[in-house]
Design an enzyme around this catalytic site. Structure first.
Site, PDB file in Angstrom:
ATOM      1  N   PHE A 124      33.756  56.256   4.503  1.00  0.00           N
ATOM      2  CA  PHE A 124      34.860  56.455   3.566  1.00  0.00           C
ATOM      3  C   PHE A 124      34.333  56.496   2.124  1.00  0.00           C
ATOM      4  O   PHE A 124      33.447  55.739   1.758  1.00  0.00           O
ATOM      5  CB  PHE A 124      35.885  55.321   3.725  1.00  0.00           C
ATOM      6  CG  PHE A 124      37.172  55.597   3.009  1.00  0.00           C
ATOM      7  CD1 PHE A 124      38.118  56.467   3.549  1.00  0.00           C
ATOM      8  CD2 PHE A 124      37.428  55.024   1.774  1.00  0.00           C
ATOM      9  CE1 PHE A 124      39.299  56.750   2.872  1.00  0.00           C
ATOM     10  CE2 PHE A 124      38.609  55.304   1.087  1.00  0.00           C
ATOM     11  CZ  PHE A 124      39.537  56.164   1.646  1.00  0.00           C
ATOM     12  N   ASP A 202      33.395  47.605   7.292  1.00  0.00           N
ATOM     13  CA  ASP A 202      34.702  47.930   6.731  1.00  0.00           C
ATOM     14  C   ASP A 202      35.652  48.155   7.907  1.00  0.00           C
ATOM     15  O   ASP A 202      35.497  49.112   8.660  1.00  0.00           O
ATOM     16  CB  ASP A 202      34.618  49.181   5.848  1.00  0.00           C
ATOM     17  CG  ASP A 202      35.955  49.480   5.168  1.00  0.00           C
ATOM     18  OD1 ASP A 202      36.998  48.944   5.619  1.00  0.00           O
ATOM     19  OD2 ASP A 202      35.956  50.259   4.202  1.00  0.00           O
ATOM     20  N   TYR A 227      47.192  47.861   4.343  1.00  0.00           N
ATOM     21  CA  TYR A 227      48.374  48.726   4.229  1.00  0.00           C
ATOM     22  C   TYR A 227      48.426  49.830   5.284  1.00  0.00           C
ATOM     23  O   TYR A 227      49.263  50.719   5.199  1.00  0.00           O
ATOM     24  CB  TYR A 227      48.549  49.294   2.816  1.00  0.00           C
ATOM     25  CG  TYR A 227      47.351  49.954   2.162  1.00  0.00           C
ATOM     26  CD1 TYR A 227      46.941  51.220   2.540  1.00  0.00           C
ATOM     27  CD2 TYR A 227      46.676  49.336   1.125  1.00  0.00           C
ATOM     28  CE1 TYR A 227      45.877  51.829   1.923  1.00  0.00           C
ATOM     29  CE2 TYR A 227      45.601  49.932   0.491  1.00  0.00           C
ATOM     30  CZ  TYR A 227      45.206  51.173   0.894  1.00  0.00           C
ATOM     31  OH  TYR A 227      44.147  51.784   0.271  1.00  0.00           O
ATOM     32  N   LYS A 228      47.514  49.756   6.266  1.00  0.00           N
ATOM     33  CA  LYS A 228      47.549  50.728   7.356  1.00  0.00           C
ATOM     34  C   LYS A 228      48.259  50.077   8.550  1.00  0.00           C
ATOM     35  O   LYS A 228      49.485  49.944   8.543  1.00  0.00           O
ATOM     36  CB  LYS A 228      46.130  51.180   7.661  1.00  0.00           C
ATOM     37  CG  LYS A 228      45.458  51.838   6.433  1.00  0.00           C
ATOM     38  CD  LYS A 228      44.020  52.195   6.690  1.00  0.00           C
ATOM     39  CE  LYS A 228      43.354  52.739   5.434  1.00  0.00           C
ATOM     40  NZ  LYS A 228      43.918  54.022   4.987  1.00  0.00           N
ATOM     41  N   ARG A 377      45.037  64.622  10.747  1.00  0.00           N
ATOM     42  CA  ARG A 377      44.979  63.318  11.417  1.00  0.00           C
ATOM     43  C   ARG A 377      46.373  62.916  11.879  1.00  0.00           C
ATOM     44  O   ARG A 377      47.344  63.028  11.135  1.00  0.00           O
ATOM     45  CB  ARG A 377      44.465  62.240  10.459  1.00  0.00           C
ATOM     46  CG  ARG A 377      43.040  62.426  10.011  1.00  0.00           C
ATOM     47  CD  ARG A 377      42.515  61.172   9.333  1.00  0.00           C
ATOM     48  NE  ARG A 377      43.453  60.668   8.318  1.00  0.00           N
ATOM     49  CZ  ARG A 377      43.206  59.615   7.549  1.00  0.00           C
ATOM     50  NH1 ARG A 377      42.070  58.928   7.690  1.00  0.00           N
ATOM     51  NH2 ARG A 377      44.080  59.228   6.651  1.00  0.00           N
TER      52      ARG A 377
END
Lengths: 417, 417
Positions: A124, A202, A227-228, A377
């Site tokens: 990322f 991560d 927040y996912k 996605r």
């Protein structure tokens, strides 16, 4: 052929189905498949944030007696619910980026000039940027290896990248943000440590979607986003895991007052807490942190094992429908076929991915996530995604691509979050 | 002798009086004099946070089109309303501690080994801890000079501390958290720069209470807190100011994706935004950031000049009543007498300060703030504090100390925020 009847039976048998009503879903016609970017709003969060704002208004400064322990209280709850870590090993505060910086810096304190920080070029962006910044400022090499774009980083890639014995730190994502590939956390950790490197994970794209057993895997350092799949809301603070043993050896570069022993005896010089609190920095954002607490409570109630089983079933359904309906329309699967090698999202590749994304949102009321140049996605957070949602969404995609509907949209990608 | 009639006339003539009803005040019997630690809840914030939570619930990921610019939008508004800075020079994100770290590190990038970071021993704890951490990791000396405990750091103190030409960075608080002394930002900035040092200001205790003119003063670097006089709520994100010119020279040590040029073109290596955005790091906490926006809007509407005039009138009233009523009871003023040398709070010293603080809260319904060993801080945020509040509070303190009420309380200070 997958049928609507089969799908209805899957939803009827789903032990997590009842959790859907714990979320605010005001527009049932729109199918949201981007919870892997921003999870939905739990009803408990809506109520608790309002309650917390009220506490601020009425209890004012005295409410800090409760708020002050939020970073460790939520951290302990998260450790138990989703991370396989012990109490006193996890805090929630600051962003993933800032937490990555703290741990990457701390973990390379003993590194010798010329040693390397290892990551993969597909990691990322913020991870690569942070590691680059730490490497530059420490006189270390940033070594980015090329992992397979679908399969992600494998143990043998890491062994090769660490082969010269010069790696000080390996930092990888547990689940690839692009392909959704799940890295072998335990084997990679062991392999890197055999080469004398520390490993910083991560967990942003895996936490809440796959079981994580940090202690079992002998992991030492990790960060991740809330927040996912933890549904904690836009920009909610991130977590930081640091193994008990290592807490005695590593020091945070950001020496803040929330990490100070006896914080309110204010005359003294810096004297950090002996435990995980040392890695706190400034005052944590209490509204957003309360939202994390609600999200973690929901996950704890549902149980990570059941969530992971359902996520696997949902991603498998995407793969099956891709093969049946979408492959003939020019799609390719951008995610590992082996369910044990996936997180909670699937990537579909198509040369017109941008136009299809726009058409999905504007014509078909399906919200996916575009990642350039050619990936769509589809995230299926297990607490609120139904099998029927996946079936219906892919049916709409099939129809719009077959009908050429996407070709009405501008082929040039705009800025997208 | 100050009379209740005089006080009533002051409140009647107060052009800011109407702002009190813009805050949630559910218990008018309790007098809150700790808004310099945590400001009150604006009614607009209560409503807007709820609205924002609703936006998350309904607009989901698509709401990021609005949220993405919050750090700079709120920063620009704050720059104009309170800082005397230009658009593109202020961001709001991360904590004061993290922002201090970023700027202190960036500002010492060119420092030579053996140079010093200068601060005063009475500076706020997190500032001293952060500077200590940066100094250690850079091979610099942390030089802490002793400022007068009431008057705070003066230009001549700074000149002396920088006298050997070895200072790389001077970092001070604009208003002392303990005594409330206001430092001469313009002269100290000029003096330190004459000695070849950069100057990093912490405006946490001054912003919203005194006019700040960063550009006029040729200031280059500053940070500050939003949950005091800006009323942004517990742990709301802090601001960071970096002069336009210096944006071309300094680089943040925390290289995050919110500071990346073309953030969502995700394949590229680190390539920071040319402006202030480079100093953003991770995803900002949107609920708390929205609360900052509301607080800044209120201040902008009221106007900082009027706020500062009223704060001065309120602190002067405390000084007068101290002299009339409290000095005979063993109190001493812990704040400069010259109104031009004060921020928005006054410190009263007493050997039994802890017991008096407890008695004020539990018997007299007045909320001050204790700072060991002997200080009671009284903060008078001008948007909601009335002259009658100050009069009534000090009248209650006079009565309880004269009656020995405070001696019923345990003399050993407990942990207090």
């Amino acid at each position: 052929m997958t049928t609507r009847d089969q799908i209805a039976r899957l939803d009827a048998a789903d032990p997590l189905a009842r959790f859907r009503e714990r979320f605010v879903i005001d527009d049932p016609e729109t199918i949201y498949l981007d919870g892997n970017s921003l999870g939905r709003l739990p009803t408990s969060t809506r109520d608790r944030v309002q309650q917390l704002v009220g506490e601020w208004g009425t209890r004012l400064i005295t409410a800090w007696d409760v708020w002050i322990d939020l970073p460790t209280r939520v951290g302990d709850a998260l450790a138990a619910a989703a991370l396989g870590a012990r109490p006193g090993e996890v805090i929630v505060s600051d962003s993933t980026t800032v937490n990555l910086f703290k741990l990457a810096w701390a973990a390379t304190d003993g590194a010798r000039e010329g040693q390397a920080i290892v990551t993969d070029r597909g990691n990322f962006p913020t991870d690569r940027y942070v590691l680059d910044g730490v490497a530059r400022r420490r006189g270390l090499e940033l070594r980015q290896f090329d992992a397979d774009p679908i399969e992600g980083p494998r143990p043998e890639d890491v062994a090769e990248a660490c082969g010269d014995g010069q790696a000080a730190l390996v930092s990888l994502s547990h689940v690839s943000y692009r392909s959704g590939a799940l890295a072998d956390l335990e084997r990679i950790t062991a392999m890197a440590r055999d080469h004398g490197a520390r490993v910083l994970w991560d967990l942003s794209h895996s936490v809440g979607a796959v079981p994580i057993r940090l202690k079992e895997a002998c992991a030492e350092l990790a960060v991740g986003c809330t927040y996912k799949y933890l549904n904690a809301g836009p920009g909610a603070p991130a977590f930081l895991f640091l193994d008990h043993e290592l807490q005695r050896q590593l020091a945070t570069p950001i020496q803040g007052w929330f990490g100070q022993r006896d914080q309110f005896a204010m005359e003294r010089d810096y004297d950090p807490e002996p435990g995980i609190r040392a890695f706190l920095a400034g005052t944590p954002p209490v509204l957003d942190l309360t939202a994390v607490e609600c999200g973690v409570e929901l996950l704890a109630e549902a149980g990570i094992e059941g969530c992971a089983r359902k996520a696997t079933a949902l991603t498998s359904l995407i793969v099956d429908l891709h093969d049946e309906w979408l492959a003939p329309l020019g799609f390719e699967l951008g995610t590992p076929r082996d369910p044990a090698r996936r997180g909670g999202h699937v990537s579909l590749r198509h040369p017109q991915a941008w136009q299809i994304t726009r058409a999905m949102i504007e014509s078909a009321r399906v919200i996916p996530d575009f990642r350039g140049p050619d990936s769509i996605r589809l995230g299926v957070p297990p607490l609120y995604t139904r099998f029927a949602d996946v079936y219906e969404a892919l049916d709409r995609v099939r129809a719009l691509v077959a009908g050429g509907e996407h070709e009405r949209f501008d082929p040039t990608p705009a800025r997208i979050t």
